[in-house]
Design an enzyme around this catalytic site. Structure first.
Site, PDB file in Angstrom:
ATOM      1  N   ILE A 170      -3.606   9.679   5.364  1.00 33.45           N
ATOM      2  CA  ILE A 170      -2.520  10.517   5.866  1.00 33.45           C
ATOM      3  C   ILE A 170      -2.160  11.633   4.894  1.00 33.45           C
ATOM      4  O   ILE A 170      -1.549  12.639   5.270  1.00 33.45           O
ATOM      5  CB  ILE A 170      -1.280   9.643   6.167  1.00 33.45           C
ATOM      6  CG1 ILE A 170      -0.255  10.396   7.026  1.00 33.45           C
ATOM      7  CG2 ILE A 170      -0.627   9.179   4.888  1.00 33.45           C
ATOM      8  CD1 ILE A 170      -0.700  10.625   8.430  1.00 33.45           C
ATOM      9  N   SER A 206      -1.956  10.577  -1.438  1.00 28.74           N
ATOM     10  CA  SER A 206      -2.491  10.892  -2.757  1.00 28.74           C
ATOM     11  C   SER A 206      -2.495  12.389  -3.012  1.00 28.74           C
ATOM     12  O   SER A 206      -2.208  12.854  -4.127  1.00 28.74           O
ATOM     13  CB  SER A 206      -3.905  10.329  -2.907  1.00 28.74           C
ATOM     14  OG  SER A 206      -3.903   8.918  -2.801  1.00 28.74           O
ATOM     15  N   GLU A 220      -0.500   5.372   6.768  1.00 33.81           N
ATOM     16  CA  GLU A 220      -1.872   4.932   6.963  1.00 33.81           C
ATOM     17  C   GLU A 220      -2.809   5.612   5.971  1.00 33.81           C
ATOM     18  O   GLU A 220      -2.516   6.694   5.452  1.00 33.81           O
ATOM     19  CB  GLU A 220      -2.321   5.244   8.398  1.00 33.81           C
ATOM     20  CG  GLU A 220      -1.565   4.460   9.463  1.00 33.81           C
ATOM     21  CD  GLU A 220      -2.084   4.756  10.856  1.00 33.81           C
ATOM     22  OE1 GLU A 220      -3.049   5.547  10.963  1.00 33.81           O
ATOM     23  OE2 GLU A 220      -1.536   4.200  11.813  1.00 33.81           O
ATOM     24  N   HIS A 244       0.857  -1.195   0.000  1.00 32.67           N
ATOM     25  CA  HIS A 244       0.000   0.000   0.000  1.00 32.67           C
ATOM     26  C   HIS A 244       0.886   1.236   0.000  1.00 32.67           C
ATOM     27  O   HIS A 244       1.709   1.429   0.900  1.00 32.67           O
ATOM     28  CB  HIS A 244      -0.901  -0.013   1.231  1.00 32.67           C
ATOM     29  CG  HIS A 244      -1.786   1.193   1.343  1.00 32.67           C
ATOM     30  ND1 HIS A 244      -2.749   1.495   0.401  1.00 32.67           N
ATOM     31  CD2 HIS A 244      -1.834   2.182   2.268  1.00 32.67           C
ATOM     32  CE1 HIS A 244      -3.368   2.609   0.754  1.00 32.67           C
ATOM     33  NE2 HIS A 244      -2.825   3.049   1.875  1.00 32.67           N
ATOM     34  N   ASP A 261      -2.110   4.183  -4.480  1.00 31.85           N
ATOM     35  CA  ASP A 261      -2.796   3.200  -3.639  1.00 31.85           C
ATOM     36  C   ASP A 261      -2.087   1.850  -3.569  1.00 31.85           C
ATOM     37  O   ASP A 261      -1.811   1.353  -2.489  1.00 31.85           O
ATOM     38  CB  ASP A 261      -4.248   3.000  -4.094  1.00 31.85           C
ATOM     39  CG  ASP A 261      -5.047   2.228  -3.057  1.00 31.85           C
ATOM     40  OD1 ASP A 261      -4.974   2.574  -1.870  1.00 31.85           O
ATOM     41  OD2 ASP A 261      -5.721   1.256  -3.444  1.00 31.85           O
TER      42      ASP A 261
END
Length: 311
Positions: A158, A161, A155, A139, A178
């Site tokens: 956060i 993106s 996480e 991730h 992602d």
């Protein structure tokens, strides 16, 4: 082990198929190496690497053109009966009728390329090695910043993106958002890519999915990128002591390879894109032999030494 079909090889290398009736979807390559069957054409088949792509270069082609028809039938049959995955003629050389007929008889794909033998060999080995390399999915977001592959982790929510979007607006390129597919090419190289289903897409909470390529143009995206550093974004914790000098490098391991990793605390007002750019430039400086933290340390030590002498 995952394999590469001859159909995929034909499409990727833009090869001309001289025997399209052969089902190339069922023939799978599980070896990235390439063989030039020069010795085999003379009749020597000991230690023959029959599971590799077989390339016919100018030397092999010239030898084959001087063979007697009966000798061709005998040698071709022996070569093709070894269940080789395919036969590729380079430099636009055309297989003779005997070879074409026998490839159809033994169901061996017969392919032609205009490229040089060495060039085609390098392309095939590089591409198949990447396809067959050990792979994991993690991730994160992977961006090409100043030519360096920067993977941001942290996480959900956060701001990875959003930081990637700002970096794209500043002229850098998105590889994947992602999910990052990481392949270990060798002990020094990790290549990151995007799953086909999410290619060029970025998820922005509150807005939804955007297409980076459609919005910012083809220069804003990239298919693959070597992973050079990891930036781990985390919530600011005033109780935690963060590294303020960076004298010691920290690493994160993927598939047995270590990548330099920086932990960056996030709180309102911090411009993550600028931090990522600065970290990338600093990382490049270190690779070129200059370490700002070490330079500061040396200056402090020198001034401390002068103070002791004056005392």
């Amino acid at each position: 082990m995952y394999g590469v079909t001859i159909t995929e090889l034909i499409q990727k290398m833009n090869l001309r198929n001289m025997a399209p009736e052969i089902d190339t979807d069922k023939i799978v390559l599980e070896c990235a190496d390439v063989n030039r069957p020069a010795l085999q054409l003379t009749g020597f088949f000991d230690h023959f690497d029959h599971d590799r792509v077989q390339l016919i270069g100018s030397v092999e082609y010239a030898y084959m053109m001087n063979m007697e028809p009966n000798a061709k039938v005998e040698i071709y049959a022996k070569l093709l009966s070894c269940e080789i995955p395919c036969l590729i003629y380079c430099r636009g050389n055309t297989p003779d009728d005997i070879m074409q007929n026998m490839c159809r008889r033994y169901q061996v794909p017969l392919l032609v390329t205009e490229e040089s033998t060495c060039g085609m060999m390098a392309k095939i080995i590089t591409w198949i090695s990447a396809q067959l390399a050990p792979m994991i999915s993690v991730h994160g977001v992977l961006v090409d910043v100043y030519g360096e592959g920067v993977m941001m982790m942290g996480e959900s929510g956060i701001g990875k993106s959003e930081a990637a979007l700002e970096l794209i607006r500043r002229g850098h390129r998105l590889v994947t958002d992602d999910v990052v597919e990481i392949r270990r090419i060798n002990e020094d190289t990790l290549i990151g890519s995007t799953p086909d289903i999410t290619k060029h897409f970025i998820e922005l909470r509150g807005i939804g999915i955007i297409d980076a390529k459609a919005l910012f143009g083809v220069e804003s995206v990239k298919e693959t990128q070597q992973i050079d550093m990891v930036i781990r974004l985390e919530e600011w914790n005033k109780e935690r002591e963060y590294d303020r000098l960076g004298l010691e490098d920290h690493y994160m391991e993927f598939l047995g390879n270590k990548v330099v990793c920086y932990s960056v605390p996030i709180r309102p007002g911090r411009n993550v894109a600028v931090i990522v750019e600065s970290a990338t430039i600093n990382h490049r400086q270190k690779k070129m032999g200059y370490n700002a933290a070490q330079e500061l340390y040396n200056r402090v030590q020198a001034n401390f030494g002068k103070a002791v002498l004056r005392g």
